[in-house]
Design a protein around this motif. Structure first.
Motif, mmCIF file in Angstrom:
data_model
loop_
_atom_site.group_PDB
_atom_site.id
_atom_site.type_symbol
_atom_site.label_atom_id
_atom_site.label_comp_id
_atom_site.label_asym_id
_atom_site.label_seq_id
_atom_site.Cartn_x
_atom_site.Cartn_y
_atom_site.Cartn_z
ATOM 1 N N GLU A 145 0.810 -1.214 0.000
ATOM 2 C CA GLU A 145 0.000 0.000 0.000
ATOM 3 C C GLU A 145 0.846 1.268 0.000
ATOM 4 O O GLU A 145 1.773 1.417 0.791
ATOM 5 C CB GLU A 145 -0.932 0.013 1.214
ATOM 6 N N HIS A 146 0.510 2.173 -0.903
ATOM 7 C CA HIS A 146 1.064 3.531 -0.934
ATOM 8 C C HIS A 146 0.067 4.413 -0.184
ATOM 9 O O HIS A 146 -1.148 4.263 -0.378
ATOM 10 C CB HIS A 146 1.224 4.001 -2.386
ATOM 11 N N PRO A 147 0.540 5.347 0.646
ATOM 12 C CA PRO A 147 -0.404 6.124 1.461
ATOM 13 C C PRO A 147 -1.397 6.979 0.671
ATOM 14 O O PRO A 147 -2.492 7.257 1.164
ATOM 15 C CB PRO A 147 0.497 6.999 2.327
ATOM 16 N N GLY A 148 -1.075 7.368 -0.532
ATOM 17 C CA GLY A 148 -1.987 8.203 -1.301
ATOM 18 C C GLY A 148 -2.586 7.524 -2.517
ATOM 19 O O GLY A 148 -3.673 7.883 -2.969
ATOM 20 N N LEU A 149 -1.880 6.543 -3.057
ATOM 21 C CA LEU A 149 -2.285 5.933 -4.323
ATOM 22 C C LEU A 149 -2.989 4.593 -4.159
ATOM 23 O O LEU A 149 -3.572 4.082 -5.107
ATOM 24 C CB LEU A 149 -1.065 5.765 -5.241
ATOM 25 N N GLY A 150 -2.899 4.022 -2.969
ATOM 26 C CA GLY A 150 -3.517 2.728 -2.732
ATOM 27 C C GLY A 150 -2.540 1.590 -2.940
ATOM 28 O O GLY A 150 -1.327 1.761 -2.814
ATOM 29 N N TRP A 151 -3.066 0.434 -3.284
ATOM 30 C CA TRP A 151 -2.273 -0.788 -3.388
ATOM 31 C C TRP A 151 -1.627 -0.905 -4.769
ATOM 32 O O TRP A 151 -2.313 -0.895 -5.787
ATOM 33 C CB TRP A 151 -3.154 -2.004 -3.101
ATOM 34 N N LEU A 152 -0.288 -1.024 -4.776
ATOM 35 C CA LEU A 152 0.487 -1.088 -6.017
ATOM 36 C C LEU A 152 1.299 -2.369 -6.059
ATOM 37 O O LEU A 152 1.866 -2.795 -5.044
ATOM 38 C CB LEU A 152 1.451 0.106 -6.108
ATOM 39 N N ASN A 153 1.406 -2.957 -7.258
ATOM 40 C CA ASN A 153 2.280 -4.118 -7.418
ATOM 41 C C ASN A 153 3.693 -3.644 -7.767
ATOM 42 O O ASN A 153 3.941 -2.441 -7.920
ATOM 43 C CB ASN A 153 1.709 -5.112 -8.446
ATOM 44 N N ALA A 154 4.613 -4.573 -7.903
ATOM 45 C CA ALA A 154 6.022 -4.223 -8.101
ATOM 46 C C ALA A 154 6.237 -3.394 -9.371
ATOM 47 O O ALA A 154 7.000 -2.416 -9.354
ATOM 48 C CB ALA A 154 6.873 -5.495 -8.142
ATOM 49 N N GLU A 155 5.584 -3.759 -10.457
ATOM 50 C CA GLU A 155 5.736 -2.983 -11.693
ATOM 51 C C GLU A 155 5.236 -1.551 -11.494
ATOM 52 O O GLU A 155 5.859 -0.592 -11.963
ATOM 53 C CB GLU A 155 4.994 -3.651 -12.846
ATOM 54 N N GLU A 156 4.129 -1.411 -10.794
ATOM 55 C CA GLU A 156 3.572 -0.076 -10.557
ATOM 56 C C GLU A 156 4.479 0.761 -9.661
ATOM 57 O O GLU A 156 4.605 1.973 -9.847
ATOM 58 C CB GLU A 156 2.171 -0.199 -9.954
#
Length: 184
Positions: A145-156
């Motif tokens: 989880e990124h605090p502003g962008l939400g849940w990101l995978n490794a590529e993201e």
């Protein structure tokens, strides 16, 4: 076929990040020691603080998150926030100022000297190869989880490095203008 596409996307992202790193490093020669630490706009950062922010966020947050995605033993995470979806569809942050409240943990330190920034940019570049390999082998459903962008995978998370450096070019240009420097 899908794996080839992922590897090509990751290679493209890393190439674009390295181009940005080269641009940032090249432009360091334009600044005197005083200009690197001057805060020409009230409530903003110095050029050196912008560089330190980018280096620290990449090494301490973005690249670590890639490792965490790869280390997950099962699918983790949820969806992006609405803002995260917009940013990833556009492939860039919107051309607005994003103000985070100043705090000891977030406000970057002034650089000790130009070489510290050069070394930091080069460390980011050095770590990109491992990050690319890690992201390529990571389950796209494993997210951090990124605090502003939400849940990101490794590529993201790797894409975020590129978008973050690009986003701060606008801030850097504004600071350059306030320092009386022409755009290159």
């Amino acid at each position: 076929m899908l794996k080839v596409d992922v590897n090509e996307r990751l290679s493209q992202t890393v190439m674009e990040i390295r181009q940005l790193l080269g641009q940032y490093e090249l432009e360091l020669d334009r600044y005197s020691a005083e200009q690197l630490t001057a805060v020409p706009i009230v409530g903003s950062w110095s050029i050196g603080q912008v560089y330190n922010h980018l280096i620290d966020a990449t090494l301490r947050l973005h690249l670590r998150a890639i490792d965490q995605c790869a280390a997950a033993e099962e699918t983790t995470g949820g969806a992006k926030t609405e803002g995260g979806e917009v940013i990833y569809r556009a492939g860039a942050f919107p051309p607005i100022k994003i103000k985070v409240p100043d705090s000891a943990g977030y406000t970057p330190l002034q650089p000790t000297d130009r070489q510290q920034l050069i070394d930091g940019l080069r460390q980011v570049s050095f770590e990109l190869d491992a990050a690319q390999r890690t992201a390529a082998g990571s389950d796209p459903q494993s997210k951090v989880e990124h605090p502003g962008l939400g849940w990101l995978n490794a590529e993201e998370w790797l894409q975020l490095v590129r978008m973050h450096f690009n986003h701060h070019l606008r801030q850097k240009a504004e600071l350059d203008a306030a320092l009386g420097m022409s755009a290159i």
